[in-house]
Design an enzyme around this catalytic site. Structure first.
Site, mmCIF file in Angstrom:
data_model
loop_
_atom_site.group_PDB
_atom_site.id
_atom_site.type_symbol
_atom_site.label_atom_id
_atom_site.label_comp_id
_atom_site.label_asym_id
_atom_site.label_seq_id
_atom_site.Cartn_x
_atom_site.Cartn_y
_atom_site.Cartn_z
ATOM 1 N N GLY A 41 54.042 37.738 9.946
ATOM 2 C CA GLY A 41 53.399 36.496 10.406
ATOM 3 C C GLY A 41 51.899 36.544 10.172
ATOM 4 O O GLY A 41 51.304 35.615 9.602
ATOM 5 N N GLU A 225 59.645 38.746 -11.454
ATOM 6 C CA GLU A 225 60.278 37.667 -12.234
ATOM 7 C C GLU A 225 59.753 36.287 -11.849
ATOM 8 O O GLU A 225 60.094 35.286 -12.472
ATOM 9 C CB GLU A 225 61.795 37.678 -11.982
ATOM 10 C CG GLU A 225 62.536 38.841 -12.577
ATOM 11 C CD GLU A 225 62.575 38.756 -14.087
ATOM 12 O OE1 GLU A 225 62.882 37.686 -14.621
ATOM 13 O OE2 GLU A 225 62.248 39.779 -14.719
ATOM 14 N N ASP A 247 50.463 48.485 -5.436
ATOM 15 C CA ASP A 247 51.052 48.510 -4.090
ATOM 16 C C ASP A 247 51.670 47.132 -3.841
ATOM 17 O O ASP A 247 50.961 46.131 -3.752
ATOM 18 C CB ASP A 247 49.934 48.805 -3.071
ATOM 19 C CG ASP A 247 50.455 48.926 -1.636
ATOM 20 O OD1 ASP A 247 51.643 48.605 -1.406
ATOM 21 O OD2 ASP A 247 49.670 49.333 -0.759
ATOM 22 N N ASP A 253 54.584 38.080 1.540
ATOM 23 C CA ASP A 253 53.745 37.353 2.512
ATOM 24 C C ASP A 253 52.588 36.654 1.799
ATOM 25 O O ASP A 253 52.187 35.546 2.184
ATOM 26 C CB ASP A 253 53.194 38.314 3.572
ATOM 27 C CG ASP A 253 54.310 39.010 4.334
ATOM 28 O OD1 ASP A 253 55.381 38.397 4.518
ATOM 29 O OD2 ASP A 253 54.110 40.174 4.735
#
Ligand code: RIB
Length: 306
Positions: A41, A225, A247, A253
């Site tokens: 979140g 992709e 990373d 998110d």
């Protein structure tokens, strides 16, 4: 400007960079460690805010030394924290994360205070939530709260986006059907539909079943992709960008934070997805979760250089 409500988790990311996972009983030296602000979140809220979004956060922090840092971090990016509250006697959410040399990660989460974000907290924020143009949810808080937020959005005519992460089986079909946006990755889509999803074609087939059940827009993130859209606006795929990944933690998110910022700005789904694919590609070129999210200027530079 339209306000985005993120009702979800925040975590303290304990990121260890490793050559490989230790075997049972083995102690291994790892090359690096970083402490960061995370949680699905919070990551989505921070990505949207870094891009100029006006974000209202509903979340819970613990009764420990991490809480002040999490609140200060939200505030640094201009996020409205009036509904980010401390829970006495409970730890903040934490996430030990292991990032391998090939950029891939494994994550454990301890919900801590996040488990205390309840339907009553949505009622307490109702007046402010009613002014928002999108409610954004993930699955690192109680399911009852997620379902209540979906109902709240439906009752008040506020679009709702659910990122069903981390993957969870047995989600309520009745609540899923009320969503405006569902944004799973391939494994989350497989779990929700019970179908095998291992390619853009199988993802399209699975997404169609969700659209047939009532969800307006299904956006499947496909890693490098790109991303796939199935819904009221037809079907299309946005191709991924080839980058040197360091990373991948929090890339999903980053996608959602950028998507919600653009979509709430002009309602153009395809354009928001194009931007989100580029933003998440940019994020994997840097270390960390929120630390890898570029602000508007850095993102514009990344796009110009390509
Ligand atoms: O999606 C990445 C996030 O998952 C990390 O920031 C970690 O906190 C977990 O919530």
């Amino acid at each position: 400007m339209s306000k985005i409500a993120v009702i979800g988790s925040n975590m303290v990311d304990l990121i260890t960079y490793i050559d490989r996972m230790p075997a049972q009983g083995e102690t291994l030296e790892a090359p690096g460690f970083a402490l960061g602000c995370g949680g699905k979140g919070a990551n989505q809220a921070v990505a949207a805010a870094k891009l100029g979004g006006d974000v209202l956060m509903l979340s819970k922090v613990g009764d420990d030394m991490f809480a002040d840092n999490t609140l200060a971090n939200f505030q640094r990016f201009g996020i409205d924290t009036r509904y980010v509250q401390r829970v006495p006697g409970v730890s903040s959410g934490v996430a030990p994360i292991f990032v391998q040399a090939d950029s891939h990660n494994s994550i454990l989460i301890v919900k801590g205070a996040n488990a205390h974000l309840l339907p009553a907290d949505i009622d307490a924020a109702a007046a402010d939530l009613r002014d928002c143009s999108l409610i954004v949810l993930q699955l690192e808080i109680n399911l009852a709260t997620v379902y209540y937020a979906i109902e709240f959005g439906r009752q008040h005519g506020i679009p709702v986006l659910l990122n069903p992460a981390p993957a969870l089986s047995g989600l309520s079909a009745e609540h899923l059907a009320q969503l405006d946006f569902l944004v799973p990755n391939e494994s989350e889509l497989a779990l929700i539909t019970g179908q095998n999803v291992d390619s853009p074609d199988s993802a399209r087939t699975a997404a169609r079943t969700l659209v047939a059940s009532g969800i307006r827009h299904v956006i499947v993130t496909l890693g490098q992709e790109g991303a796939l859209y199935v819904g009221e606006e037809g079907e299309f795929k946005i191709n991924g960008l080839q980058v040197a990944a360091r990373d991948t933690t929090g890339a999903g998110d980053a996608f959602i934070g950028c998507f919600i910022q653009h979509w709430t700005h002009d309602g153009d789904i395809r354009r928001a997805m194009e931007q989100a694919v580029a933003y998440s590609a940019c994020s994997v070129t840097a270390l960390g979760t929120q630390t890898s999210y570029p602000d508007r200027k850095a993102f514009a530079r990344f796009q110009q250089q390509r």
